[in-house]
Structures are given as C-alpha cells and as structure tokens.
Design a protein around this motif. Structure first.
Motif, PDB file in Angstrom:
ATOM      1  N   ASN A 137       0.833  -1.205   0.000  1.00  0.00           N
ATOM      2  CA  ASN A 137       0.000   0.000   0.000  1.00  0.00           C
ATOM      3  C   ASN A 137       0.869   1.256   0.000  1.00  0.00           C
ATOM      4  OD1 ASN A 137      -2.838  -0.616  -0.090  1.00  0.00           O
ATOM      5  ND2 ASN A 137      -2.671  -1.496   1.963  1.00  0.00           N
ATOM      6  N   TYR A 138       1.913   1.235   0.818  1.00  0.00           N
ATOM      7  CA  TYR A 138       2.834   2.372   0.928  1.00  0.00           C
ATOM      8  C   TYR A 138       3.497   2.664  -0.418  1.00  0.00           C
ATOM      9  CZ  TYR A 138       6.975   4.962   2.683  1.00  0.00           C
ATOM     10  OH  TYR A 138       7.964   5.890   2.896  1.00  0.00           O
ATOM     11  N   GLN A 139       4.075   1.644  -1.021  1.00  0.00           N
ATOM     12  CA  GLN A 139       4.776   1.847  -2.290  1.00  0.00           C
ATOM     13  C   GLN A 139       3.818   2.300  -3.392  1.00  0.00           C
ATOM     14  OE1 GLN A 139       7.135  -1.642  -3.313  1.00  0.00           O
ATOM     15  NE2 GLN A 139       7.787  -1.862  -1.198  1.00  0.00           N
ATOM     16  N   ALA A 140       2.670   1.635  -3.497  1.00  0.00           N
ATOM     17  CA  ALA A 140       1.704   1.999  -4.542  1.00  0.00           C
ATOM     18  C   ALA A 140       1.203   3.422  -4.344  1.00  0.00           C
ATOM     19  CB  ALA A 140       0.540   1.017  -4.538  1.00  0.00           C
ATOM     20  N   PHE A 141       0.949   3.791  -3.084  1.00  0.00           N
ATOM     21  CA  PHE A 141       0.486   5.162  -2.823  1.00  0.00           C
ATOM     22  C   PHE A 141       1.519   6.179  -3.283  1.00  0.00           C
ATOM     23  CE2 PHE A 141       0.708   8.927  -0.091  1.00  0.00           C
ATOM     24  CZ  PHE A 141      -0.498   9.532  -0.432  1.00  0.00           C
ATOM     25  N   TRP A 142       2.772   5.999  -2.868  1.00  0.00           N
ATOM     26  CA  TRP A 142       3.785   7.016  -3.158  1.00  0.00           C
ATOM     27  C   TRP A 142       4.188   7.037  -4.636  1.00  0.00           C
ATOM     28  CZ3 TRP A 142       4.240  11.116  -0.510  1.00  0.00           C
ATOM     29  CH2 TRP A 142       3.998  11.113   0.866  1.00  0.00           C
ATOM     30  N   ILE A 143       4.128   5.914  -5.316  1.00  0.00           N
ATOM     31  CA  ILE A 143       4.393   5.908  -6.762  1.00  0.00           C
ATOM     32  C   ILE A 143       3.334   6.733  -7.489  1.00  0.00           C
ATOM     33  CG2 ILE A 143       4.447   4.485  -8.853  1.00  0.00           C
ATOM     34  CD1 ILE A 143       5.622   2.225  -7.046  1.00  0.00           C
ATOM     35  N   ASN A 144       2.070   6.466  -7.186  1.00  0.00           N
ATOM     36  CA  ASN A 144       0.990   7.222  -7.825  1.00  0.00           C
ATOM     37  C   ASN A 144       1.025   8.691  -7.433  1.00  0.00           C
ATOM     38  OD1 ASN A 144      -0.478   5.111  -9.282  1.00  0.00           O
ATOM     39  ND2 ASN A 144      -1.007   4.295  -7.281  1.00  0.00           N
ATOM     40  N   ALA A 145       1.299   8.950  -6.147  1.00  0.00           N
ATOM     41  CA  ALA A 145       1.347  10.335  -5.674  1.00  0.00           C
ATOM     42  C   ALA A 145       2.445  11.109  -6.403  1.00  0.00           C
ATOM     43  CB  ALA A 145       1.576  10.362  -4.165  1.00  0.00           C
ATOM     44  N   TYR A 146       3.584  10.470  -6.616  1.00  0.00           N
ATOM     45  CA  TYR A 146       4.689  11.096  -7.351  1.00  0.00           C
ATOM     46  C   TYR A 146       4.252  11.424  -8.773  1.00  0.00           C
ATOM     47  CZ  TYR A 146       9.324  11.652  -9.495  1.00  0.00           C
ATOM     48  OH  TYR A 146      10.415  12.147 -10.186  1.00  0.00           O
ATOM     49  N   ASN A 147       3.715  10.435  -9.477  1.00  0.00           N
ATOM     50  CA  ASN A 147       3.342  10.639 -10.883  1.00  0.00           C
ATOM     51  C   ASN A 147       2.256  11.693 -11.035  1.00  0.00           C
ATOM     52  OD1 ASN A 147       5.210   8.733 -11.730  1.00  0.00           O
ATOM     53  ND2 ASN A 147       3.743   7.052 -11.741  1.00  0.00           N
ATOM     54  N   LEU A 148       1.290  11.697 -10.136  1.00  0.00           N
ATOM     55  CA  LEU A 148       0.224  12.708 -10.176  1.00  0.00           C
ATOM     56  C   LEU A 148       0.785  14.097  -9.887  1.00  0.00           C
ATOM     57  CD1 LEU A 148      -2.488  10.693  -8.234  1.00  0.00           C
ATOM     58  CD2 LEU A 148      -2.727  11.474 -10.601  1.00  0.00           C
ATOM     59  N   SER A 149       1.729  14.180  -8.956  1.00  0.00           N
ATOM     60  CA  SER A 149       2.298  15.481  -8.590  1.00  0.00           C
ATOM     61  C   SER A 149       3.184  16.039  -9.697  1.00  0.00           C
ATOM     62  CB  SER A 149       3.097  15.355  -7.284  1.00  0.00           C
ATOM     63  OG  SER A 149       2.241  14.995  -6.223  1.00  0.00           O
ATOM     64  N   VAL A 150       3.860  15.169 -10.432  1.00  0.00           N
ATOM     65  CA  VAL A 150       4.616  15.618 -11.604  1.00  0.00           C
ATOM     66  C   VAL A 150       3.659  16.244 -12.614  1.00  0.00           C
ATOM     67  CG1 VAL A 150       5.893  14.838 -13.637  1.00  0.00           C
ATOM     68  CG2 VAL A 150       6.550  14.021 -11.378  1.00  0.00           C
ATOM     69  N   ILE A 151       2.553  15.573 -12.866  1.00  0.00           N
ATOM     70  CA  ILE A 151       1.569  16.111 -13.812  1.00  0.00           C
ATOM     71  C   ILE A 151       1.031  17.441 -13.311  1.00  0.00           C
ATOM     72  CG2 ILE A 151      -0.720  15.733 -14.818  1.00  0.00           C
ATOM     73  CD1 ILE A 151      -0.028  12.729 -14.886  1.00  0.00           C
ATOM     74  N   LYS A 152       0.716  17.526 -12.026  1.00  0.00           N
ATOM     75  CA  LYS A 152       0.231  18.790 -11.457  1.00  0.00           C
ATOM     76  C   LYS A 152       1.251  19.905 -11.650  1.00  0.00           C
ATOM     77  CE  LYS A 152      -1.052  21.143  -7.178  1.00  0.00           C
ATOM     78  NZ  LYS A 152      -0.079  22.264  -7.399  1.00  0.00           N
ATOM     79  N   GLY A 153       2.533  19.596 -11.371  1.00  0.00           N
ATOM     80  CA  GLY A 153       3.567  20.610 -11.510  1.00  0.00           C
ATOM     81  C   GLY A 153       3.681  21.128 -12.931  1.00  0.00           C
TER      82      GLY A 153
END
Length: 238
Positions: free
Chosen positions: A73-89
């Motif tokens: 859960n931890y790894q999947a959360f942070w991988i998705n959070a990273y990719n989404l935040s790159v798109i947001k940026g």
C-alpha cells in the motif's frame, strides 16, 4: 467492558476510514490515468482546461497516512502520488517545454501528500529508494519527460504492484527506448538513469549487464561495454 468495546470500535472505525480513503485514492487515480494517458503520453492540454479530477485525487492524497510496514500500500500510494504530482507541476506551468524549465521542479517545489509537505526528489530518494532498495522504482516513477520510462494508463495498485513492477522493468530492458544493443560494436547504450543511479543497478556485486539480463529474453554477453545516451527532457505530452 463498555469502555473497552467503545475504544475498540473507535480504533476499528479509524482503520476503516483510512482503508476507505486509500481505496478511494487508488480508484480515483486509476480513473484519472485511464482518461488522460495514452501510449505513455499525457493529455496536458485537456487537463489544463479542466483540472478538477486531478485536484480531487490530490486532495484525497493529502489526508492519507500509510505505514512503511504496510509495504505494498505504501509503495503503490507514493508511486501514484509522485506521478500525479509531476503532472500537477507541469499543468501549473503549462504550456511548458520541459520540467527543467520550471525552477526547483524536483527539489524545491513542495507537494502536500500523505500528511507531509515534500518535494519530488524526497519521495523518490527518501521514501522509496532508501527504504526498499528496489531498482524497479526507476521504471514506474515518471518525471514528465520523454526520456522517462512511459507512464502507464492505470494506477499502480497494491494487489498488482509486483506484477506491474516486473512488467515495466521487462519492457524497459527488452525494448529500445531504455537500452539499445549494438552487437557489432559489442556495446550497450543505456538511459542516463542507469548512470545516475548506478549504485541501484549494481547492488550485491552484480554488474549493470547482469542486472539487465535478469529481465532480458535475449541475454547480452557480459563482456559488452555500456555507454549512456543523452536524456530527452522534452515534456511527455500527447
């Protein structure tokens, strides 16, 4: 006895709420990627016009807490959070030609995720690489550039994460976007990622070629030399 029951119910309710929030995050992230990613490219123009879905899933991500001990859960959360935040940026500064055009994109701009205010580099290097020593993170964390491994059109999910990590690593080492094998010159040209994070690909005394071969269908002779081609920092837009 009543107090024990009440405390137990409160604790169970807290765990249930966290699980629901995390499940909602994965579902919303999956919906977003399916709607906005095609062949590894992102629909930045469309997201810029209507960013409500992106903002909604990132808002959910703000309040999520997940323990490192709950590894998938931890790894999947942070991988998705990273990719989404790159798109947001990139959307925040769109139109832009490259994440490098935005000063401090990876090491200065903070994102509110998982109860933290954190920069992208720290998600990659402190929360993931340092904790789990898994080179396959490099094939699923997408920096918003053409030189990155392609973004997939679905969320990374805890139940499927091992399969997803393996798939992306195999695609990278059996295709021609991450490495190029030149049999005549007995050489492998690789992504700069292999050079920048060489320590990840040579853990436990293995060489880069030996690591690559763990995913290759057609093995590369171990006497081949490895060089690195220039990274393509252009934005990965549709």
């Amino acid at each position: 006895m009543k107090k024990i029951i009440v405390v137990t119910l409160i604790l169970l309710g807290g765990f249930s709420a966290k699980a629901q929030n995390l499940d909602t995050f994965f579902k919303q992230a999956d919906f977003f990627f399916k709607a906005n990613v095609l062949n590894g490219k992102v629909a930045y123009d469309a997201i810029k016009k209507d960013r409500s879905t992106l903002d909604e899933v990132l808002k959910i991500a703000e309040g999520i807490t997940v323990s490192k001990s709950d590894a998938k859960n931890y790894q999947a959360f942070w991988i998705n959070a990273y990719n989404l935040s790159v798109i947001k940026g990139l959307v925040d500064n769109y139109p832009t030609k490259s994440p490098l055009d935005d000063k401090g994109f990876f090491d200065k701009i903070k994102h509110n995720l998982g109860g933290k205010s954190i920069v992208l580099n720290d998600i990659e290097n402190k929360l993931l690489r340092a904790q789990f020593k898994d080179p396959r993170f490099h094939f699923v964390l997408v920096c918003g550039a053409v030189g990155c491994p392609p973004l997939i059109d679905e969320a990374y999910l805890p139940i499927a994460l091992e399969t997803q990590l393996q798939k992306q690593a195999k695609l990278a080492f059996n295709g021609d976007y991450f490495i190029k094998v030149n049999a005549k010159k007995k050489r492998v040209e690789g992504s700069k990622i292999l050079e920048w994070y060489k320590e990840d690909f040579t853990m436990n005394g293995t060489t880069e070629i030996e690591y690559i071969n763990t995913f290759r269908t057609e093995k590369i002779p171990t006497d081949y030399k490895i060089t690195y081609f220039e990274y393509d920092w252009r934005i990965n837009k549709q």
